[in-house]
Design an enzyme around this catalytic site. Sequence first.
Site, PDB file in Angstrom:
ATOM      1  N   LEU A 217       0.870  -1.177   0.000  1.00  0.00           N
ATOM      2  CA  LEU A 217       0.000   0.000   0.000  1.00  0.00           C
ATOM      3  C   LEU A 217       0.904   1.224   0.000  1.00  0.00           C
ATOM      4  CD1 LEU A 217      -2.578  -0.937   2.818  1.00  0.00           C
ATOM      5  CD2 LEU A 217      -3.000  -0.971   0.358  1.00  0.00           C
ATOM      6  N   ASP A 218       0.405   2.342  -0.557  1.00  0.00           N
ATOM      7  CA  ASP A 218       1.143   3.602  -0.454  1.00  0.00           C
ATOM      8  C   ASP A 218       1.404   3.887   1.025  1.00  0.00           C
ATOM      9  OD1 ASP A 218       1.031   4.061  -3.178  1.00  0.00           O
ATOM     10  OD2 ASP A 218      -0.753   5.341  -3.071  1.00  0.00           O
ATOM     11  N   LYS A 219       2.478   4.603   1.293  1.00  0.00           N
ATOM     12  CA  LYS A 219       2.870   4.900   2.678  1.00  0.00           C
ATOM     13  C   LYS A 219       1.736   5.556   3.467  1.00  0.00           C
ATOM     14  CE  LYS A 219       6.858   6.819   5.147  1.00  0.00           C
ATOM     15  NZ  LYS A 219       8.173   7.452   4.987  1.00  0.00           N
TER      16      LYS A 219
ATOM     17  N   THR B  92      -1.497   5.424   2.809  1.00  0.00           N
ATOM     18  CA  THR B  92      -2.723   4.613   2.830  1.00  0.00           C
ATOM     19  C   THR B  92      -2.678   3.643   4.002  1.00  0.00           C
ATOM     20  OG1 THR B  92      -2.819   4.727   0.416  1.00  0.00           O
ATOM     21  CG2 THR B  92      -4.203   3.080   1.466  1.00  0.00           C
TER      22      THR B  92
ATOM     23  N   ARG C 212      -6.423   6.639  -6.697  1.00  0.00           N
ATOM     24  CA  ARG C 212      -6.235   8.091  -6.555  1.00  0.00           C
ATOM     25  C   ARG C 212      -6.381   8.805  -7.894  1.00  0.00           C
ATOM     26  NH1 ARG C 212      -0.553   8.228  -3.693  1.00  0.00           N
ATOM     27  NH2 ARG C 212      -0.926  10.492  -3.715  1.00  0.00           N
TER      28      ARG C 212
END
Length: 238
Positions: A56-58, A60, A155
Amino acid sequence: MKFPNFKDLIIFEDNDLIIVNKPPFLASLDEREGGDINLLRLAKQYHADAQICHRLDKETSGLIIVAKNPEAYRHIAMQFEHRKVKKVYHAIVDGTHIFEDLLIDLPILNAGKGNVMISRSEGKKADTYFKSLKYFKHYTLIEARPVTGRMHQIRIHLATQRASITGDDMYGGKPAFLSKIKRGYRLTDEEEQPIMKRFALHAKESTFTMLNGEERTFEAPYPKDFAVLLKLLEKNDV
Protein backbone atom coordinates in the site's frame (compact mmCIF):
# COMPACT_ATOMS: atom_id res chain seq x y z
CA MET A 1 7.03 8.78 14.43
CA LYS A 2 6.18 6.00 16.89
CA PHE A 3 4.60 2.87 15.42
CA PRO A 4 2.64 0.31 17.39
CA ASN A 5 3.93 -3.14 18.19
CA PHE A 6 3.55 -5.46 15.16
CA LYS A 7 1.50 -7.84 17.31
CA ASP A 8 -1.08 -5.06 17.84
CA LEU A 9 -1.57 -4.72 14.05
CA ILE A 10 -2.58 -8.37 13.57
CA ILE A 11 -6.20 -9.05 12.54
CA PHE A 12 -5.73 -12.78 11.88
CA GLU A 13 -2.90 -15.31 12.03
CA ASP A 14 -2.52 -19.01 11.25
CA ASN A 15 0.45 -21.25 10.32
CA ASP A 16 0.78 -19.67 6.85
CA LEU A 17 -0.52 -16.10 6.87
CA ILE A 18 -0.69 -12.97 8.99
CA ILE A 19 -3.33 -10.36 8.11
CA VAL A 20 -2.44 -6.91 9.43
CA ASN A 21 -4.02 -3.46 9.56
CA LYS A 22 -1.20 -1.17 8.41
CA PRO A 23 -1.17 2.24 10.09
CA PRO A 24 -0.75 5.36 7.93
CA PHE A 25 2.77 6.77 7.38
CA LEU A 26 4.38 3.32 7.60
CA ALA A 27 5.98 2.15 4.34
CA SER A 28 5.11 -1.41 3.26
CA LEU A 29 8.65 -2.24 2.07
CA ASP A 30 12.11 -0.69 2.09
CA GLU A 31 12.06 2.68 0.36
CA ARG A 32 14.86 3.83 -1.91
CA GLU A 33 16.17 6.21 0.76
CA GLY A 34 16.38 3.24 3.14
CA GLY A 35 16.86 3.64 6.86
CA ASP A 36 13.23 4.08 7.87
CA ILE A 37 11.31 1.44 9.74
CA ASN A 38 8.73 -0.34 7.55
CA LEU A 39 6.12 -3.08 7.75
CA LEU A 40 8.40 -5.75 6.24
CA ARG A 41 11.09 -5.13 8.88
CA LEU A 42 8.53 -5.22 11.69
CA ALA A 43 7.07 -8.44 10.25
CA LYS A 44 10.52 -10.10 10.02
CA GLN A 45 11.22 -9.24 13.66
CA TYR A 46 7.98 -11.03 14.52
CA HIS A 47 8.48 -13.98 12.13
CA ALA A 48 11.87 -14.42 10.43
CA ASP A 49 10.52 -15.77 7.10
CA ALA A 50 7.76 -13.14 6.72
CA GLN A 51 7.14 -11.76 3.22
CA ILE A 52 4.75 -8.95 2.29
CA CYS A 53 2.43 -10.22 -0.49
CA HIS A 54 1.42 -6.77 -1.86
CA ARG A 55 1.91 -3.16 -0.89
CA LEU A 56 0.00 0.00 0.00
CA ASP A 57 1.14 3.60 -0.45
CA LYS A 58 2.87 4.90 2.68
CA GLU A 59 -0.04 7.24 3.56
CA THR A 60 -2.72 4.61 2.83
CA SER A 61 -3.87 2.63 5.85
CA GLY A 62 -5.45 -0.79 5.91
CA LEU A 63 -5.30 -4.48 5.17
CA ILE A 64 -2.09 -6.18 4.07
CA ILE A 65 -1.46 -9.92 3.68
CA VAL A 66 1.85 -11.24 5.04
CA ALA A 67 3.07 -14.77 4.20
CA LYS A 68 4.98 -16.83 6.79
CA ASN A 69 6.58 -19.26 4.31
CA PRO A 70 7.46 -19.42 0.58
CA GLU A 71 4.50 -21.68 -0.27
CA ALA A 72 2.02 -19.23 1.27
CA TYR A 73 3.71 -16.31 -0.50
CA ARG A 74 3.41 -18.06 -3.89
CA HIS A 75 -0.22 -19.01 -3.18
CA ILE A 76 -1.23 -15.38 -2.47
CA ALA A 77 1.03 -13.83 -5.13
CA MET A 78 -0.57 -16.02 -7.84
CA GLN A 79 -4.04 -14.85 -6.78
CA PHE A 80 -2.95 -11.22 -7.08
CA GLU A 81 -1.36 -11.93 -10.46
CA HIS A 82 -4.54 -13.56 -11.78
CA ARG A 83 -6.75 -10.84 -10.22
CA LYS A 84 -8.50 -13.31 -7.94
CA VAL A 85 -8.14 -11.16 -4.80
CA LYS A 86 -11.22 -8.97 -4.28
CA LYS A 87 -10.13 -5.70 -2.68
CA VAL A 88 -12.38 -3.02 -1.21
CA TYR A 89 -11.09 0.45 -0.31
CA HIS A 90 -12.89 3.37 1.33
CA ALA A 91 -12.03 6.95 0.41
CA ILE A 92 -13.40 10.33 1.43
CA VAL A 93 -13.45 12.61 -1.61
CA ASP A 94 -13.97 16.32 -2.17
CA GLY A 95 -17.47 17.26 -3.35
CA THR A 96 -20.74 15.34 -3.66
CA HIS A 97 -20.61 12.54 -6.23
CA ILE A 98 -23.18 9.91 -7.14
CA PHE A 99 -21.35 6.79 -8.30
CA GLU A 100 -23.42 3.64 -8.75
CA ASP A 101 -20.95 0.91 -9.66
CA LEU A 102 -19.19 3.29 -12.02
CA LEU A 103 -16.38 1.56 -13.94
CA ILE A 104 -13.32 3.66 -14.75
CA ASP A 105 -11.09 1.81 -17.22
CA LEU A 106 -8.41 4.38 -18.07
CA PRO A 107 -4.92 2.92 -18.71
CA ILE A 108 -2.15 4.06 -16.35
CA LEU A 109 1.45 4.74 -17.31
CA ASN A 110 4.09 4.56 -14.58
CA ALA A 111 6.45 7.39 -15.52
CA GLY A 112 8.94 6.56 -12.72
CA LYS A 113 9.93 8.35 -9.51
CA GLY A 114 6.45 7.93 -8.08
CA ASN A 115 4.72 9.66 -11.01
CA VAL A 116 1.85 8.06 -12.88
CA MET A 117 -0.42 9.39 -15.61
CA ILE A 118 -3.38 8.36 -17.71
CA SER A 119 -2.13 7.29 -21.14
CA ARG A 120 -4.40 5.54 -23.63
CA SER A 121 -1.47 4.81 -25.96
CA GLU A 122 1.25 3.68 -23.51
CA GLY A 123 -0.56 2.93 -20.26
CA LYS A 124 -1.32 -0.50 -18.80
CA LYS A 125 -4.91 -1.66 -18.39
CA ALA A 126 -6.43 -0.33 -15.15
CA ASP A 127 -10.03 -0.95 -14.02
CA THR A 128 -11.72 0.37 -10.87
CA TYR A 129 -15.39 0.26 -9.79
CA PHE A 130 -16.70 3.10 -7.61
CA LYS A 131 -19.82 3.29 -5.46
CA SER A 132 -20.98 6.19 -3.25
CA LEU A 133 -21.71 5.06 0.31
CA LYS A 134 -22.53 8.31 2.18
CA TYR A 135 -23.20 11.85 1.06
CA PHE A 136 -22.24 14.98 2.95
CA LYS A 137 -22.56 18.65 2.02
CA HIS A 138 -18.94 19.02 0.89
CA TYR A 139 -17.69 15.41 0.78
CA THR A 140 -18.62 11.84 -0.20
CA LEU A 141 -17.59 8.51 1.30
CA ILE A 142 -16.72 6.25 -1.62
CA GLU A 143 -16.16 2.51 -1.99
CA ALA A 144 -13.49 1.61 -4.56
CA ARG A 145 -13.01 -1.90 -5.94
CA PRO A 146 -9.84 -2.05 -8.05
CA VAL A 147 -9.67 -5.01 -10.44
CA THR A 148 -6.06 -4.33 -11.40
CA GLY A 149 -3.32 -3.14 -9.04
CA ARG A 150 -1.57 -0.22 -10.72
CA MET A 151 0.37 2.35 -8.71
CA HIS A 152 -1.89 5.18 -7.41
CA GLN A 153 -4.77 3.60 -9.38
CA ILE A 154 -7.68 4.61 -7.13
CA ARG A 155 -6.24 8.09 -6.55
CA ILE A 156 -5.75 8.97 -10.22
CA HIS A 157 -9.00 7.32 -11.37
CA LEU A 158 -10.98 9.40 -8.84
CA ALA A 159 -9.14 12.55 -9.93
CA THR A 160 -10.34 11.96 -13.53
CA GLN A 161 -13.92 12.22 -12.19
CA ARG A 162 -13.18 15.53 -10.41
CA ALA A 163 -13.54 13.56 -7.19
CA SER A 164 -10.01 13.84 -5.80
CA ILE A 165 -9.37 12.15 -2.47
CA THR A 166 -9.48 14.64 0.39
CA GLY A 167 -5.94 15.68 1.30
CA ASP A 168 -4.38 14.14 -1.84
CA ASP A 169 -2.52 17.22 -3.09
CA MET A 170 -0.70 15.18 -5.76
CA TYR A 171 -4.03 14.63 -7.55
CA GLY A 172 -5.84 17.86 -6.71
CA GLY A 173 -7.34 16.93 -3.34
CA LYS A 174 -7.72 19.64 -0.68
CA PRO A 175 -7.13 19.15 3.05
CA ALA A 176 -10.26 19.05 5.23
CA PHE A 177 -10.52 21.84 7.83
CA LEU A 178 -13.01 22.01 10.67
CA SER A 179 -13.65 25.69 9.82
CA LYS A 180 -15.09 24.59 6.45
CA ILE A 181 -17.70 22.23 7.90
CA LYS A 182 -18.49 23.48 11.43
CA ARG A 183 -20.92 26.36 11.76
CA GLY A 184 -19.67 29.21 13.91
CA TYR A 185 -16.18 27.70 14.18
CA ARG A 186 -13.84 30.40 15.45
CA LEU A 187 -10.31 30.48 14.13
CA THR A 188 -7.59 31.33 16.62
CA ASP A 189 -4.45 33.25 15.69
CA GLU A 190 -2.62 29.98 15.15
CA GLU A 191 -2.66 28.44 11.71
CA GLU A 192 -5.47 25.88 11.48
CA GLN A 193 -4.33 22.27 11.05
CA PRO A 194 -6.19 19.89 8.71
CA ILE A 195 -8.37 17.24 10.39
CA MET A 196 -6.33 14.53 8.62
CA LYS A 197 -2.63 14.96 7.88
CA ARG A 198 -2.71 12.59 4.88
CA PHE A 199 -5.07 11.62 2.07
CA ALA A 200 -8.23 9.81 3.16
CA LEU A 201 -7.77 6.32 1.69
CA HIS A 202 -8.11 3.04 3.59
CA ALA A 203 -7.84 -0.59 2.40
CA LYS A 204 -11.02 -1.88 4.08
CA GLU A 205 -11.25 -5.54 3.11
CA SER A 206 -9.86 -8.40 1.04
CA THR A 207 -11.41 -11.68 -0.09
CA PHE A 208 -9.14 -14.50 -1.25
CA THR A 209 -8.60 -18.26 -1.05
CA MET A 210 -6.67 -19.67 1.90
CA LEU A 211 -4.14 -22.47 1.43
CA ASN A 212 -6.78 -25.05 2.41
CA GLY A 213 -9.01 -23.88 -0.48
CA GLU A 214 -11.47 -21.96 1.72
CA GLU A 215 -12.48 -18.47 0.57
CA ARG A 216 -12.26 -15.93 3.38
CA THR A 217 -12.98 -12.21 3.74
CA PHE A 218 -10.99 -10.10 6.18
CA GLU A 219 -11.80 -6.55 7.24
CA ALA A 220 -9.55 -3.82 8.65
CA PRO A 221 -11.21 -1.20 10.91
CA TYR A 222 -10.61 2.49 10.12
CA PRO A 223 -7.59 4.03 11.83
CA LYS A 224 -8.25 6.88 14.27
CA ASP A 225 -7.68 9.78 11.82
CA PHE A 226 -10.08 8.38 9.18
CA ALA A 227 -12.72 7.57 11.80
CA VAL A 228 -12.45 11.07 13.34
CA LEU A 229 -12.88 12.79 9.95
CA LEU A 230 -15.93 10.65 9.16
CA LYS A 231 -17.45 11.37 12.59
CA LEU A 232 -16.94 15.13 12.18
CA LEU A 233 -18.55 15.02 8.72
CA GLU A 234 -21.53 13.04 10.05
CA LYS A 235 -21.98 15.60 12.81
CA ASN A 236 -21.28 18.87 10.97
CA ASP A 237 -21.43 18.43 7.18
CA VAL A 238 -24.96 17.21 6.55
